[in-house]
Every structure is written in C-alpha cells, then in structure tokens.
Scaffold this motif. Sequence first.
Motif, short mmCIF file in Angstrom:
data_model
loop_
_atom_site.label_atom_id
_atom_site.label_comp_id
_atom_site.label_asym_id
_atom_site.label_seq_id
_atom_site.Cartn_x
_atom_site.Cartn_y
_atom_site.Cartn_z
N UNK A 1 0.81 -1.23 0.00
CA UNK A 1 0.00 0.00 0.00
C UNK A 1 0.85 1.28 0.00
N UNK A 2 2.08 1.18 -0.43
CA UNK A 2 3.01 2.31 -0.49
C UNK A 2 3.90 2.15 -1.71
N UNK A 3 4.71 3.16 -2.04
CA UNK A 3 5.78 2.93 -3.01
C UNK A 3 6.76 1.89 -2.46
N UNK A 4 7.20 0.98 -3.32
CA UNK A 4 8.17 -0.05 -2.96
C UNK A 4 9.36 0.04 -3.90
N UNK A 5 10.55 0.13 -3.34
CA UNK A 5 11.77 0.27 -4.13
C UNK A 5 12.53 -1.05 -4.09
N UNK A 6 12.64 -1.68 -5.26
CA UNK A 6 13.29 -2.97 -5.40
C UNK A 6 14.71 -2.75 -5.90
N UNK A 7 15.69 -3.19 -5.12
CA UNK A 7 17.09 -3.03 -5.52
C UNK A 7 17.48 -4.20 -6.41
N UNK A 8 17.87 -3.91 -7.64
CA UNK A 8 18.22 -4.93 -8.61
C UNK A 8 19.25 -4.39 -9.58
N UNK A 9 20.11 -5.26 -10.07
CA UNK A 9 21.09 -4.84 -11.08
C UNK A 9 20.48 -4.75 -12.47
N UNK A 10 19.21 -5.14 -12.59
CA UNK A 10 18.53 -5.08 -13.88
C UNK A 10 17.21 -4.33 -13.72
N UNK A 11 17.27 -3.01 -13.59
CA UNK A 11 16.03 -2.25 -13.37
C UNK A 11 15.13 -2.28 -14.60
N UNK A 12 13.84 -1.98 -14.34
CA UNK A 12 12.83 -1.95 -15.40
C UNK A 12 11.85 -0.84 -15.07
N UNK A 13 10.93 -0.51 -15.97
CA UNK A 13 9.95 0.55 -15.66
C UNK A 13 9.12 0.22 -14.44
N UNK A 14 8.66 1.26 -13.75
CA UNK A 14 7.82 1.09 -12.56
C UNK A 14 6.52 0.39 -12.91
N UNK A 15 5.96 -0.31 -11.91
CA UNK A 15 4.71 -1.04 -12.09
C UNK A 15 3.72 -0.56 -11.04
N UNK A 16 2.61 0.00 -11.48
CA UNK A 16 1.57 0.45 -10.56
C UNK A 16 0.56 -0.68 -10.37
N UNK A 17 0.34 -1.06 -9.11
CA UNK A 17 -0.55 -2.16 -8.78
C UNK A 17 -1.82 -1.62 -8.11
N UNK A 18 -2.75 -2.51 -7.82
CA UNK A 18 -3.95 -2.12 -7.09
C UNK A 18 -3.61 -1.81 -5.63
N UNK A 19 -4.46 -1.02 -4.97
CA UNK A 19 -4.34 -0.81 -3.54
C UNK A 19 -3.31 0.20 -3.11
N UNK A 20 -2.67 0.90 -4.06
CA UNK A 20 -1.71 1.93 -3.68
C UNK A 20 -0.26 1.53 -3.76
N UNK A 21 0.03 0.28 -4.13
CA UNK A 21 1.42 -0.17 -4.26
C UNK A 21 1.95 0.15 -5.65
N UNK A 22 3.12 0.78 -5.72
CA UNK A 22 3.84 0.96 -6.97
C UNK A 22 5.26 0.45 -6.78
N UNK A 23 5.68 -0.48 -7.63
CA UNK A 23 7.04 -1.01 -7.56
C UNK A 23 7.96 -0.17 -8.45
N UNK A 24 9.06 0.30 -7.85
CA UNK A 24 10.10 1.02 -8.58
C UNK A 24 11.38 0.17 -8.50
N UNK A 25 12.14 0.12 -9.56
CA UNK A 25 13.30 -0.76 -9.64
C UNK A 25 14.56 0.08 -9.77
#
Length: 215
Positions: free
Chosen positions: A102-126
């Motif tokens: 239910x918040x922005x989530x920052x995923x640490x990865x050596x292979x980033x990709x575009x952000x993904x907006x999900x239901x319920x307020x979660x957005x994954x940023x890479x």
Amino acid sequence: MSRLRVHNFTISLDGFGTGEGQAPGAPFGHAGERLHDWMFATRYWHEMGGGGGGSAGADNAFATMHGHGIGAEIMGAGKFGPPGWQDDPGYKGAWGADPPFRTPVFVITHRPRPSIEMEGGTTFHFLDASPAQALDKAREAAGGQDVRLGGGPSVIRDFLREGLVDHLHVVQIPILLGRGVRLWDGLESLEEAYDIEAVSTPSGVTHLTFTAKSR
C-alpha cells in the motif's frame, strides 16, 4: 528525518533468514513456511486474511508494529521474486494484483525496469543503487513517514553494514536450517551501535529489538 525500520524478520537458531533452493512456489527454499509459523498463529495475521481468531499475546503485539507510520518500503530482488524473474518482462511480484504494501516499494536490482503500478496503492520502482541511494529515494517518496526495509537477509545486512538501520526487529525461532542465507555474517560488534532488548514468548520464539544509539 524519517527512520529506517525492519520488522518481523525471522531467522533460525543458526542465523539463516531464508533456506537454500529458492524457486517459484518456494520463496524460502528448503525452509518452506517454517520461519513464519509464529506469525501465522497471531490475530494480526488472521485479520490480514479477513478472518478471526489467532493469538493476542506478545507475538501479536510485535507483529502489529509492522505497518505503523510506514510511507515506503525497500526490498531486494530476491524478495520481489524467485531467481530468474528479471528474464520475464511481465512478472509483477509474488503477491498478486493487490500487494499488501500500500506504499511505493523500491526494489534493488542490477537489472532495473519501468515502474509497475498495482492495485491498492502499491507501486514497484526498480533501482540499481547503493543502500544509501535507495534510502534517499524511499524517504523522498515516504513524505515524512518512516521507511520499512523488508529483506531479504543480504539486503538487510548491507544496510546494517552501512549504519543506515534505525530500528531492527529480529525474531529468532527454535529451528535449525543448516544452509541458506545468514543474516549476521560480517557484522561483528554490531551490538556496539545498538541498544538491544530480548523478549521470549510462550510460542518458543525470541523477539530481539535493536534501537540505534545516538548518532
């Protein structure tokens, strides 16, 4: 400044935060779900699933602190998905269409990709970023609230090594895994930077809380 917090991170008696052999359908490898049996028994977990019942003692009290005042989350690539998820451009995490963050989530990865907006307020940023850089991004997104560091063990260890974690809640459970990924490796004398309290409960687990000393 907002704090960086870890909650409900569970390890075995020999210090492993995940087992060996992570794969689709087995996010904790050979450990299975044993690391989290203590939490599954709590009222907090039952209510998260829309049900009733569950224990209301100390384990529940610790579990419920997980979400208070959290405005963003940081996690490692291994928590976002099993090995190889980066090769699937359509992969959106292990939690379905409505993740629990239910918040922005920052995923640490050596292979980033575009952000993904999900239901319920979660957005994954890479992010391909250092711990300090990722924390800066997450704090900006958190809007003055705290940032939760979700794991796995390697990521938490990296942030601890750089002195970035303000509150660490580790749950030690009475099993031996023997193999996997350990939390404490390379963190000698960590106790010098924290005030530490331990609470053991009737379920057989010990809650260890580390509160950073004045910096």
